[in-house]
Design a protein around this motif. Structure first.
Motif, PDB file in Angstrom:
ATOM      1  N   ILE A  46       0.879  -1.164   0.000  1.00  0.00           N
ATOM      2  CA  ILE A  46       0.000   0.000   0.000  1.00  0.00           C
ATOM      3  C   ILE A  46       0.920   1.219   0.000  1.00  0.00           C
ATOM      4  O   ILE A  46       1.370   1.680   1.057  1.00  0.00           O
ATOM      5  N   LEU A 135     -12.965   4.121   2.792  1.00  0.00           N
ATOM      6  CA  LEU A 135     -11.722   4.241   2.048  1.00  0.00           C
ATOM      7  C   LEU A 135     -11.938   3.619   0.681  1.00  0.00           C
ATOM      8  O   LEU A 135     -12.550   2.551   0.571  1.00  0.00           O
ATOM      9  N   ALA A 137     -10.074   2.730  -3.251  1.00  0.00           N
ATOM     10  CA  ALA A 137      -8.775   2.481  -3.870  1.00  0.00           C
ATOM     11  C   ALA A 137      -8.955   1.677  -5.149  1.00  0.00           C
ATOM     12  O   ALA A 137     -10.010   1.098  -5.389  1.00  0.00           O
ATOM     13  N   LEU A 159      -4.449   3.854  -2.999  1.00  0.00           N
ATOM     14  CA  LEU A 159      -5.496   4.601  -2.302  1.00  0.00           C
ATOM     15  C   LEU A 159      -5.885   5.860  -3.065  1.00  0.00           C
ATOM     16  O   LEU A 159      -5.042   6.476  -3.725  1.00  0.00           O
ATOM     17  N   HIS A 161      -6.767   8.366  -1.446  1.00  0.00           N
ATOM     18  CA  HIS A 161      -6.569   9.349  -0.390  1.00  0.00           C
ATOM     19  C   HIS A 161      -5.081   9.648  -0.212  1.00  0.00           C
ATOM     20  O   HIS A 161      -4.268   8.744  -0.152  1.00  0.00           O
ATOM     21  N   ILE A 164      -5.176  10.077   5.008  1.00  0.00           N
ATOM     22  CA  ILE A 164      -6.079   8.985   5.374  1.00  0.00           C
ATOM     23  C   ILE A 164      -6.829   9.369   6.640  1.00  0.00           C
ATOM     24  O   ILE A 164      -6.217   9.592   7.685  1.00  0.00           O
ATOM     25  N   PHE A 173      -7.141  -4.857   2.571  1.00  0.00           N
ATOM     26  CA  PHE A 173      -7.952  -4.399   1.446  1.00  0.00           C
ATOM     27  C   PHE A 173      -8.243  -5.575   0.558  1.00  0.00           C
ATOM     28  O   PHE A 173      -8.901  -5.579  -0.363  1.00  0.00           O
TER      29      PHE A 173
END
Length: 173
Positions: A46, A135, A137, A159, A161, A164, A173
Protein backbone atom coordinates in the motif's frame (compact mmCIF):
# COMPACT_ATOMS: atom_id res chain seq x y z
CA UNK A 1 -17.81 -24.69 -28.06
CA UNK A 2 -16.97 -21.47 -26.17
CA UNK A 3 -16.03 -18.35 -28.06
CA UNK A 4 -13.31 -15.99 -26.95
CA UNK A 5 -16.02 -13.64 -25.63
CA UNK A 6 -17.55 -16.51 -23.63
CA UNK A 7 -14.13 -17.54 -22.30
CA UNK A 8 -13.31 -13.97 -21.24
CA UNK A 9 -16.70 -13.66 -19.54
CA UNK A 10 -16.22 -16.96 -17.70
CA UNK A 11 -12.73 -15.87 -16.61
CA UNK A 12 -14.01 -12.54 -15.30
CA UNK A 13 -16.84 -14.27 -13.43
CA UNK A 14 -14.35 -16.70 -11.85
CA UNK A 15 -12.10 -13.81 -10.80
CA UNK A 16 -15.08 -11.90 -9.37
CA UNK A 17 -16.13 -15.03 -7.47
CA UNK A 18 -12.62 -15.22 -5.99
CA UNK A 19 -12.85 -11.57 -4.92
CA UNK A 20 -16.31 -12.06 -3.40
CA UNK A 21 -15.05 -15.06 -1.40
CA UNK A 22 -12.00 -13.07 -0.32
CA UNK A 23 -14.21 -10.14 0.74
CA UNK A 24 -16.46 -12.39 2.82
CA UNK A 25 -13.46 -13.87 4.64
CA UNK A 26 -12.07 -10.40 5.41
CA UNK A 27 -15.46 -9.02 6.46
CA UNK A 28 -15.98 -11.99 8.79
CA UNK A 29 -12.51 -11.67 10.33
CA UNK A 30 -11.45 -15.09 9.02
CA UNK A 31 -7.92 -13.94 8.31
CA UNK A 32 -6.19 -17.31 8.58
CA UNK A 33 -8.54 -18.68 5.92
CA UNK A 34 -7.84 -15.58 3.83
CA UNK A 35 -4.10 -16.27 4.11
CA UNK A 36 -4.76 -19.63 2.41
CA UNK A 37 -5.79 -17.63 -0.68
CA UNK A 38 -2.36 -16.05 -1.13
CA UNK A 39 0.81 -17.51 -2.60
CA UNK A 40 3.94 -17.98 -0.54
CA UNK A 41 5.73 -15.45 -2.79
CA UNK A 42 3.05 -12.78 -2.23
CA UNK A 43 3.96 -9.10 -2.31
CA UNK A 44 1.32 -6.85 -0.66
CA UNK A 45 1.96 -3.11 -0.94
CA UNK A 46 0.00 0.00 0.00
CA UNK A 47 2.18 2.87 -1.26
CA UNK A 48 1.89 6.37 0.15
CA UNK A 49 0.08 8.69 -2.27
CA UNK A 50 1.38 12.11 -3.21
CA UNK A 51 -0.24 15.10 -4.87
CA UNK A 52 1.64 17.29 -7.30
CA UNK A 53 0.73 19.85 -9.91
CA UNK A 54 -0.04 18.46 -13.35
CA UNK A 55 3.18 19.99 -14.71
CA UNK A 56 5.08 17.72 -12.29
CA UNK A 57 3.18 14.53 -13.06
CA UNK A 58 0.03 14.95 -10.96
CA UNK A 59 -0.94 12.50 -8.23
CA UNK A 60 1.27 9.46 -7.92
CA UNK A 61 2.20 6.55 -5.70
CA UNK A 62 5.49 6.90 -3.86
CA UNK A 63 8.19 4.49 -4.96
CA UNK A 64 10.08 4.84 -1.67
CA UNK A 65 7.40 5.01 1.05
CA UNK A 66 4.57 2.62 1.84
CA UNK A 67 1.96 2.16 4.54
CA UNK A 68 2.39 -1.59 4.02
CA UNK A 69 5.12 -3.48 2.18
CA UNK A 70 4.68 -7.10 3.20
CA UNK A 71 5.56 -10.57 2.03
CA UNK A 72 3.90 -13.80 3.22
CA UNK A 73 5.67 -13.73 6.58
CA UNK A 74 4.67 -10.10 7.17
CA UNK A 75 1.03 -10.85 6.41
CA UNK A 76 1.13 -13.94 8.62
CA UNK A 77 2.61 -11.89 11.49
CA UNK A 78 -0.16 -9.28 11.13
CA UNK A 79 -2.76 -12.03 11.36
CA UNK A 80 -1.10 -13.77 14.31
CA UNK A 81 -0.89 -10.43 16.15
CA UNK A 82 -4.65 -9.95 15.80
CA UNK A 83 -5.09 -12.94 18.12
CA UNK A 84 -3.02 -11.35 20.90
CA UNK A 85 -3.75 -8.79 23.59
CA UNK A 86 -1.42 -6.40 21.76
CA UNK A 87 -3.78 -5.83 18.83
CA UNK A 88 -5.33 -2.83 20.56
CA UNK A 89 -6.07 -1.13 17.23
CA UNK A 90 -8.54 -3.94 16.50
CA UNK A 91 -9.91 -4.68 19.99
CA UNK A 92 -12.84 -4.73 19.74
CA UNK A 93 -12.62 -5.71 16.08
CA UNK A 94 -13.74 -3.25 13.43
CA UNK A 95 -16.87 -3.98 11.48
CA UNK A 96 -15.75 -4.11 7.86
CA UNK A 97 -17.51 -4.37 4.55
CA UNK A 98 -15.61 -4.72 1.27
CA UNK A 99 -17.23 -3.65 -2.00
CA UNK A 100 -15.41 -4.73 -5.16
CA UNK A 101 -16.33 -3.45 -8.62
CA UNK A 102 -15.02 -2.59 -12.10
CA UNK A 103 -13.05 -5.83 -12.41
CA UNK A 104 -10.74 -5.83 -15.45
CA UNK A 105 -8.78 -8.98 -16.29
CA UNK A 106 -5.97 -9.49 -18.77
CA UNK A 107 -3.29 -12.15 -19.23
CA UNK A 108 -0.29 -11.78 -16.94
CA UNK A 109 3.39 -12.21 -17.61
CA UNK A 110 3.63 -15.72 -16.13
CA UNK A 111 1.93 -18.95 -17.09
CA UNK A 112 -1.52 -19.18 -15.49
CA UNK A 113 -1.23 -15.60 -14.18
CA UNK A 114 -3.66 -12.77 -14.70
CA UNK A 115 -3.29 -9.06 -14.08
CA UNK A 116 -6.49 -7.80 -12.49
CA UNK A 117 -7.49 -4.27 -11.68
CA UNK A 118 -10.52 -3.59 -9.56
CA UNK A 119 -11.99 -0.80 -7.53
CA UNK A 120 -12.60 -1.37 -3.85
CA UNK A 121 -14.44 0.54 -1.17
CA UNK A 122 -13.99 -0.50 2.44
CA UNK A 123 -16.55 0.61 4.99
CA UNK A 124 -15.30 0.48 8.56
CA UNK A 125 -17.00 1.20 11.85
CA UNK A 126 -15.33 0.91 15.22
CA UNK A 127 -16.83 0.25 18.62
CA UNK A 128 -19.89 2.34 19.40
CA UNK A 129 -18.86 5.22 17.15
CA UNK A 130 -21.60 6.81 15.08
CA UNK A 131 -19.20 7.51 12.25
CA UNK A 132 -18.30 5.17 9.45
CA UNK A 133 -14.98 5.45 7.69
CA UNK A 134 -14.91 4.93 3.93
CA UNK A 135 -11.72 4.24 2.05
CA UNK A 136 -11.57 3.78 -1.70
CA UNK A 137 -8.78 2.48 -3.87
CA UNK A 138 -7.78 0.68 -7.01
CA UNK A 139 -6.35 -2.77 -6.43
CA UNK A 140 -3.71 -3.92 -8.90
CA UNK A 141 -3.48 -7.65 -8.42
CA UNK A 142 -1.76 -10.62 -9.94
CA UNK A 143 -3.82 -13.78 -9.58
CA UNK A 144 -2.26 -17.17 -10.23
CA UNK A 145 -4.36 -20.18 -11.20
CA UNK A 146 -3.38 -23.25 -9.16
CA UNK A 147 -4.82 -26.72 -8.62
CA UNK A 148 -6.70 -25.23 -5.63
CA UNK A 149 -8.10 -22.33 -7.68
CA UNK A 150 -6.94 -18.73 -7.91
CA UNK A 151 -4.33 -17.47 -5.47
CA UNK A 152 -3.28 -13.87 -4.87
CA UNK A 153 0.38 -13.47 -5.87
CA UNK A 154 0.64 -9.67 -5.75
CA UNK A 155 -1.52 -6.80 -4.54
CA UNK A 156 -0.83 -3.10 -4.82
CA UNK A 157 -3.51 -0.95 -3.20
CA UNK A 158 -3.53 2.51 -4.76
CA UNK A 159 -5.50 4.60 -2.30
CA UNK A 160 -7.61 7.49 -3.55
CA UNK A 161 -6.57 9.35 -0.39
CA UNK A 162 -3.41 11.31 0.26
CA UNK A 163 -4.51 12.06 3.82
CA UNK A 164 -6.08 8.98 5.37
CA UNK A 165 -8.98 9.84 7.66
CA UNK A 166 -8.74 6.72 9.77
CA UNK A 167 -6.83 6.09 12.98
CA UNK A 168 -4.90 3.16 11.54
CA UNK A 169 -4.64 0.76 8.62
CA UNK A 170 -4.93 -2.39 10.71
CA UNK A 171 -7.14 -4.14 8.15
CA UNK A 172 -6.72 -5.76 4.76
CA UNK A 173 -7.95 -4.40 1.45
Amino acid sequence: MLTTVDENLMLRLAVEDFFFTESALLDDGRFREWLDLVTEDIKYVIPVQTTRERAHGGSASSTTMAHWDDDYTGLEMRILRLDTEYAWAEDPPSKLRHFVSNVRVRPGSGADEYEVRSNVMVSRSRGDSRTTELLTAERQDVLRRTDQGFRLARRTVVLDHVVIATHNLAFFF
